[in-house]
Design a protein around this motif. Sequence first.
Motif, PDB file in Angstrom:
ATOM      1  N   LEU A 184     -52.352  42.217  73.116  1.00  0.00           N
ATOM      2  CA  LEU A 184     -51.070  42.874  73.384  1.00  0.00           C
ATOM      3  C   LEU A 184     -49.898  41.947  73.119  1.00  0.00           C
ATOM      4  CD1 LEU A 184     -51.168  44.839  76.754  1.00  0.00           C
ATOM      5  CD2 LEU A 184     -50.566  45.707  74.519  1.00  0.00           C
TER       6      LEU A 184
ATOM      7  N   LEU B  99     -57.256  45.160  69.655  1.00  0.00           N
ATOM      8  CA  LEU B  99     -56.105  46.011  69.334  1.00  0.00           C
ATOM      9  C   LEU B  99     -56.573  47.392  68.891  1.00  0.00           C
ATOM     10  CD1 LEU B  99     -53.501  43.772  67.453  1.00  0.00           C
ATOM     11  CD2 LEU B  99     -53.233  44.952  69.637  1.00  0.00           C
TER      12      LEU B  99
ATOM     13  N   LEU C 131     -57.400  49.495  71.829  1.00  0.00           N
ATOM     14  CA  LEU C 131     -56.196  50.018  72.486  1.00  0.00           C
ATOM     15  C   LEU C 131     -55.600  51.176  71.679  1.00  0.00           C
ATOM     16  CD1 LEU C 131     -54.482  46.682  73.642  1.00  0.00           C
ATOM     17  CD2 LEU C 131     -55.389  48.480  75.116  1.00  0.00           C
ATOM     18  N   SER C 132     -55.539  50.998  70.354  1.00  0.00           N
ATOM     19  CA  SER C 132     -54.977  52.084  69.524  1.00  0.00           C
ATOM     20  C   SER C 132     -55.843  53.328  69.618  1.00  0.00           C
ATOM     21  CB  SER C 132     -54.893  51.684  68.054  1.00  0.00           C
ATOM     22  OG  SER C 132     -54.355  50.426  67.935  1.00  0.00           O
TER      23      SER C 132
ATOM     24  N   ARG D 224     -54.938  55.066  72.702  1.00  0.00           N
ATOM     25  CA  ARG D 224     -53.622  55.680  72.587  1.00  0.00           C
ATOM     26  C   ARG D 224     -53.722  56.998  71.817  1.00  0.00           C
ATOM     27  NH1 ARG D 224     -50.023  52.546  68.733  1.00  0.00           N
ATOM     28  NH2 ARG D 224     -51.393  53.664  67.316  1.00  0.00           N
ATOM     29  N   ASP D 225     -54.543  57.006  70.774  1.00  0.00           N
ATOM     30  CA  ASP D 225     -54.620  58.186  69.914  1.00  0.00           C
ATOM     31  C   ASP D 225     -55.786  59.112  70.277  1.00  0.00           C
ATOM     32  OD1 ASP D 225     -52.442  57.149  68.632  1.00  0.00           O
ATOM     33  OD2 ASP D 225     -53.644  56.040  67.170  1.00  0.00           O
TER      34      ASP D 225
ATOM     35  N   ALA E  18     -57.362  62.611  77.825  1.00  0.00           N
ATOM     36  CA  ALA E  18     -56.203  62.212  78.630  1.00  0.00           C
ATOM     37  C   ALA E  18     -56.489  60.897  79.351  1.00  0.00           C
ATOM     38  CB  ALA E  18     -55.867  63.304  79.626  1.00  0.00           C
TER      39      ALA E  18
ATOM     40  N   GLN F 189     -55.889  57.966  77.135  1.00  0.00           N
ATOM     41  CA  GLN F 189     -54.459  57.801  76.870  1.00  0.00           C
ATOM     42  C   GLN F 189     -53.761  57.205  78.089  1.00  0.00           C
ATOM     43  OE1 GLN F 189     -52.375  61.017  74.728  1.00  0.00           O
ATOM     44  NE2 GLN F 189     -54.306  62.081  74.774  1.00  0.00           N
ATOM     45  N   GLN F 190     -54.178  57.677  79.272  1.00  0.00           N
ATOM     46  CA  GLN F 190     -53.602  57.124  80.500  1.00  0.00           C
ATOM     47  C   GLN F 190     -53.963  55.648  80.643  1.00  0.00           C
ATOM     48  OE1 GLN F 190     -54.944  59.457  83.803  1.00  0.00           O
ATOM     49  NE2 GLN F 190     -53.922  61.306  83.082  1.00  0.00           N
TER      50      GLN F 190
ATOM     51  N   TYR G 213     -54.517  53.543  78.294  1.00  0.00           N
ATOM     52  CA  TYR G 213     -53.683  52.790  77.355  1.00  0.00           C
ATOM     53  C   TYR G 213     -52.286  52.579  77.939  1.00  0.00           C
ATOM     54  CZ  TYR G 213     -50.478  51.899  73.524  1.00  0.00           C
ATOM     55  OH  TYR G 213     -49.481  51.360  72.756  1.00  0.00           O
ATOM     56  N   CYS G 214     -51.667  53.680  78.373  1.00  0.00           N
ATOM     57  CA  CYS G 214     -50.288  53.590  78.876  1.00  0.00           C
ATOM     58  C   CYS G 214     -50.235  52.683  80.103  1.00  0.00           C
ATOM     59  CB  CYS G 214     -49.741  54.971  79.257  1.00  0.00           C
ATOM     60  SG  CYS G 214     -49.608  56.095  77.863  1.00  0.00           S
ATOM     61  N   GLY G 215     -51.190  52.871  81.007  1.00  0.00           N
ATOM     62  CA  GLY G 215     -51.175  52.132  82.263  1.00  0.00           C
ATOM     63  C   GLY G 215     -51.372  50.639  82.043  1.00  0.00           C
TER      64      GLY G 215
ATOM     65  N   ARG H 192     -50.985  48.878  79.304  1.00  0.00           N
ATOM     66  CA  ARG H 192     -49.893  48.353  78.503  1.00  0.00           C
ATOM     67  C   ARG H 192     -48.684  48.052  79.395  1.00  0.00           C
ATOM     68  NH1 ARG H 192     -45.576  50.410  76.495  1.00  0.00           N
ATOM     69  NH2 ARG H 192     -44.827  49.729  74.469  1.00  0.00           N
ATOM     70  N   GLU H 193     -48.377  49.025  80.239  1.00  0.00           N
ATOM     71  CA  GLU H 193     -47.206  48.874  81.094  1.00  0.00           C
ATOM     72  C   GLU H 193     -47.399  47.738  82.098  1.00  0.00           C
ATOM     73  OE1 GLU H 193     -45.638  52.784  81.949  1.00  0.00           O
ATOM     74  OE2 GLU H 193     -44.835  51.976  83.820  1.00  0.00           O
TER      75      GLU H 193
ATOM     76  N   PHE I  17     -47.392  44.292  80.113  1.00  0.00           N
ATOM     77  CA  PHE I  17     -46.068  43.913  79.598  1.00  0.00           C
ATOM     78  C   PHE I  17     -45.122  43.566  80.746  1.00  0.00           C
ATOM     79  CE2 PHE I  17     -46.556  46.161  75.276  1.00  0.00           C
ATOM     80  CZ  PHE I  17     -46.762  44.955  74.633  1.00  0.00           C
TER      81      PHE I  17
ATOM     82  N   LYS J 206     -45.672  57.615  89.364  1.00  0.00           N
ATOM     83  CA  LYS J 206     -45.777  58.462  88.167  1.00  0.00           C
ATOM     84  C   LYS J 206     -46.103  59.876  88.609  1.00  0.00           C
ATOM     85  CE  LYS J 206     -46.242  55.337  84.650  1.00  0.00           C
ATOM     86  NZ  LYS J 206     -47.305  54.372  84.489  1.00  0.00           N
TER      87      LYS J 206
ATOM     88  N   GLN K  22     -49.522  61.319  84.966  1.00  0.00           N
ATOM     89  CA  GLN K  22     -48.885  60.089  84.478  1.00  0.00           C
ATOM     90  C   GLN K  22     -47.988  60.317  83.263  1.00  0.00           C
ATOM     91  OE1 GLN K  22     -51.699  56.803  84.540  1.00  0.00           O
ATOM     92  NE2 GLN K  22     -52.689  57.699  86.312  1.00  0.00           N
TER      93      GLN K  22
ATOM     94  N   ALA L 222     -39.407  46.206  78.171  1.00  0.00           N
ATOM     95  CA  ALA L 222     -40.737  45.934  77.600  1.00  0.00           C
ATOM     96  C   ALA L 222     -41.705  47.067  77.890  1.00  0.00           C
ATOM     97  CB  ALA L 222     -41.282  44.622  78.156  1.00  0.00           C
ATOM     98  N   THR L 223     -41.614  47.653  79.094  1.00  0.00           N
ATOM     99  CA  THR L 223     -42.567  48.699  79.442  1.00  0.00           C
ATOM    100  C   THR L 223     -42.233  50.003  78.728  1.00  0.00           C
ATOM    101  OG1 THR L 223     -41.266  49.112  81.425  1.00  0.00           O
ATOM    102  CG2 THR L 223     -43.224  47.768  81.687  1.00  0.00           C
TER     103      THR L 223
ATOM    104  N   MET M 112     -47.222  47.669  70.436  1.00  0.00           N
ATOM    105  CA  MET M 112     -47.796  46.492  71.079  1.00  0.00           C
ATOM    106  C   MET M 112     -47.860  45.374  70.039  1.00  0.00           C
ATOM    107  SD  MET M 112     -51.576  48.122  71.571  1.00  0.00           S
ATOM    108  CE  MET M 112     -52.334  49.059  70.276  1.00  0.00           C
ATOM    109  N   ALA M 113     -48.374  44.250  70.462  1.00  0.00           N
ATOM    110  CA  ALA M 113     -48.560  43.085  69.591  1.00  0.00           C
ATOM    111  C   ALA M 113     -47.295  42.764  68.794  1.00  0.00           C
ATOM    112  CB  ALA M 113     -49.774  43.306  68.692  1.00  0.00           C
TER     113      ALA M 113
ATOM    114  N   HIS N  52     -44.175  45.148  68.934  1.00  0.00           N
ATOM    115  CA  HIS N  52     -43.479  45.097  70.215  1.00  0.00           C
ATOM    116  C   HIS N  52     -42.721  43.781  70.358  1.00  0.00           C
ATOM    117  CE1 HIS N  52     -43.142  44.767  74.649  1.00  0.00           C
ATOM    118  NE2 HIS N  52     -43.015  46.078  74.604  1.00  0.00           N
TER     119      HIS N  52
ATOM    120  N   TYR O 106     -47.722  61.697  76.922  1.00  0.00           N
ATOM    121  CA  TYR O 106     -48.110  60.312  76.591  1.00  0.00           C
ATOM    122  C   TYR O 106     -47.522  59.829  75.273  1.00  0.00           C
ATOM    123  CZ  TYR O 106     -51.575  61.648  80.050  1.00  0.00           C
ATOM    124  OH  TYR O 106     -52.184  62.158  81.159  1.00  0.00           O
ATOM    125  N   ARG O 107     -47.201  60.728  74.355  1.00  0.00           N
ATOM    126  CA  ARG O 107     -46.598  60.259  73.102  1.00  0.00           C
ATOM    127  C   ARG O 107     -45.082  60.180  73.273  1.00  0.00           C
ATOM    128  NH1 ARG O 107     -50.957  59.637  70.465  1.00  0.00           N
ATOM    129  NH2 ARG O 107     -49.985  58.460  68.806  1.00  0.00           N
TER     130      ARG O 107
END
Lengths: 169, 528
Positions: free
Chosen positions: A49, A119, A122-123, A126-127, A131, A134-135, A137-139, A141-142, A145, B87, B91, B344-345, B350-351, B354, B453-454
């Motif tokens: 990340l 990576l 993770l992608s 994301r894709d 659900a 995807q959650q 990934y979002c969780g 990542r957040e 970061f 959330k 989420q 950032a969030t 990513m990577a 980002h 999510y997108r």
Amino acid sequence: MNRRQFIMTSLGTGLGLSLGITLYPVVTATKASQLTAAEMVFDAFLPALLMGALPADNQLAQQQLLATRKAAIEFLPFLPLTQQQQLSQLFLLLEQELTRLALTGNWLSLNELPVQTRLGLLSAWRDSYLALLQQAYCGLRELLFAAYYGQPPHWAALNYQAVEFNRYG
Amino acid sequence: MDDPIRQGLARGWKHIDAATLSKDEQYEADIVIVGTGAGGGLAAEILTQAGFSVIMLEHGALNSSSDFKQQERWAYPHLYQDGAGRKTKDQGIAILQGRTVGGSTTVNWTTSIRTPKNTLGYWREHFGLDFSGDNSLEPFFDLASGRLNISQWHMSPNLNNLALKNGCEKLGWQYTIIHRNVNGCANLGLCGMGCPINAKQSMLVTTIPTALDGGATLISRISARNFEWQGDKIQALHAVPVDEHYQPRQGVNITVKARHYIAAGGAINTPALLLRSKVPNPSGRLGKHTYLHPSLISGALFAEPINGHAGAPQSVYSDQFVWPESDNMGFKLEVPPVHPVLMATKLIGMAEQHAHLMKQFNNLQVMIALLRDGFAEQAQGGTVELDSNGEPQLDYPLTDYLFAGAREALLAMAELQFAAGAKAVMPIHADGQLYKSWPEAKAAIMALPMAIYRTTLASAHVMGGCNMAMDASKGVVDMQGRHHQLKNLSVFDGSTLPTSLGANPQLTIYGLVWRNSTLLANWLHGNQ
Ligand SMILES: Cc1cc2nc3c(=O)[nH]c(=O)nc-3n(C[C@H](O)[C@H](O)[C@H](O)COP(=O)(O)OP(=O)(O)OC[C@H]3O[C@@H](n4cnc5c(N)ncnc54)[C@H](O)[C@@H]3O)c2cc1C
Ligand code: SF4
């Protein structure tokens, strides 16, 4: 060249160059067996990340990765209990998934998983159509970061300075 | 730096930190107030001054300017609900709400707007709430403006806000310079982490100190769990201390008895308290119709530094699209403060991608579009449910209607940012990229898949769930915030709003609560 040597070489040249660091500094700092699932997962994904954000200096990068993992772990108890329970289940699942990947890829252990594989994982989440992934990934990542960019030593590249009225810590 | 909280404590304020209690306790007062935010904090002052003994309960800690650290890693876990990790259930939307003495007012961005006429009109038509003539909220907005020093921001907007203003001027779009509740603001831009110089006129430094000086008691780090009630009356409130991570702790029980009970835990938390208490709910609306102003985000790269972290966070807004002629979802345009964690969030990718964007942090201008939910059939908000630990979860379905509004909002922001001189614009969306021109951005945004999510969605305005309505079949409380079934219960917070507002909520809540606290005081005096 056996598979392991091949991977180490490609890491050393390709990724190692782009990152400027040895890839898995966190795991080498502690015995893998002593890590919790959350720590394993953070260790696996943080270097991926944070590619491009971590400093070129290897030692510094290691420090930052450790500090970020620590911050993420310390943040978890502030989340609602239900979310904490869901997350610990997720970490267990991910740890198994990563271990499985490492095994099928013939890597000796989790910490040898190439950064692109991480990576890619993770992608894929994301894709994903699921659900839950995807959650995840979002969780993740957040959380990661936030843990990284919450720390003043990591603001050098941002040129951000917070006025400090009261010292942190 | 003067710290009115530390000074007050030294003067002998009655403050109990429940986290330090080791045995069961019972307290009694004329009035108990759960929550010390916009609603609870203001009610405490008015009711104390009206001569009542008041106990305030607050889940968060008593933090003051001497405690605030100007770093997000401290502020989020210590001043926000769920460590700013709240959330919706699936989420899909991130939710910011305060959790500290002063509630969200301690961390909010000081924008102060009176309830839009269109919103009041909608309430009259659909909920029988007529806030005109003798019932006008205007005198209470005036009172709140005087009390909290609300006035138009007189300094030049920071560059983040200036871009919004410049873009509007270029395109001939409406914009307004914001009124703020500040006194001696040094334009620091740290509002979201608690004002370090007590310039923000939050409940923490205004009404709560007055209430405490008037003899009220504050119990912090306590979570109100449920009301005990029988017939049409509440008999007691049961609460527990929280631990160092603000989690409700078992083993010590605190009971508070009062003549009158006020729920002011804010939207999501007040409905949760009432759901845990299983209060009568004949309208079936308790917890339902919870609104968020779901907000889209658009980033823009400028050639020159914008430094969106410095200066008053919000000083300009545009209402160009809030009340469209069509049935489409309206949205309000504003900007947020830009600090590293928030950025950032929310930033995409990513990577390397980002990291590259983060390196341009100071040159990023950020815009938000707040969707006005709660008006159309297809935007009826979310439902508060309880999880297995009795904690709230907001189930907020994202409809096609909402996503259509989201696309329009992303388009408007991109157009505005290019008009303001952006070099490139990036809708905050998993498939978004940096686009170099308005036509390119427009084509790309038209093609973006609008889906959970997108499309990044966030909220700092939580409203509804205990809505006011004249008719008990259409709401949880009446026009005075009194519970339709339980006679000694009032709800004085953002949960009473029957729709979202199309404007930032704090001043609406102050106006309503000022009015309703005054009416309650008169009623209680009359009933003595
Ligand atoms: C980051 C941010 C920026 C914002 N900016 C603006 C702005 O610029 N302008 C504007 O108008 N609005 C803004 N808002 C929104 C505004 O501050 C809120 O709408 C308003 O404060 C809501 O008032 P309230 O009384 O409903 O609840 P809150 O102010 O949220 O207060 C509720 C309090 O009750 C406590 N509580 C909840 N449940 C319990 C329980 N069971 N036991 C004990 N205590 C409990 C909570 O911990 C909290 O402290 C912002 C909000 C945030 C989070
Ligand atoms: S801008 Fe700074 S000084 Fe002004 S109210 Fe916000 S935090 Fe306080």
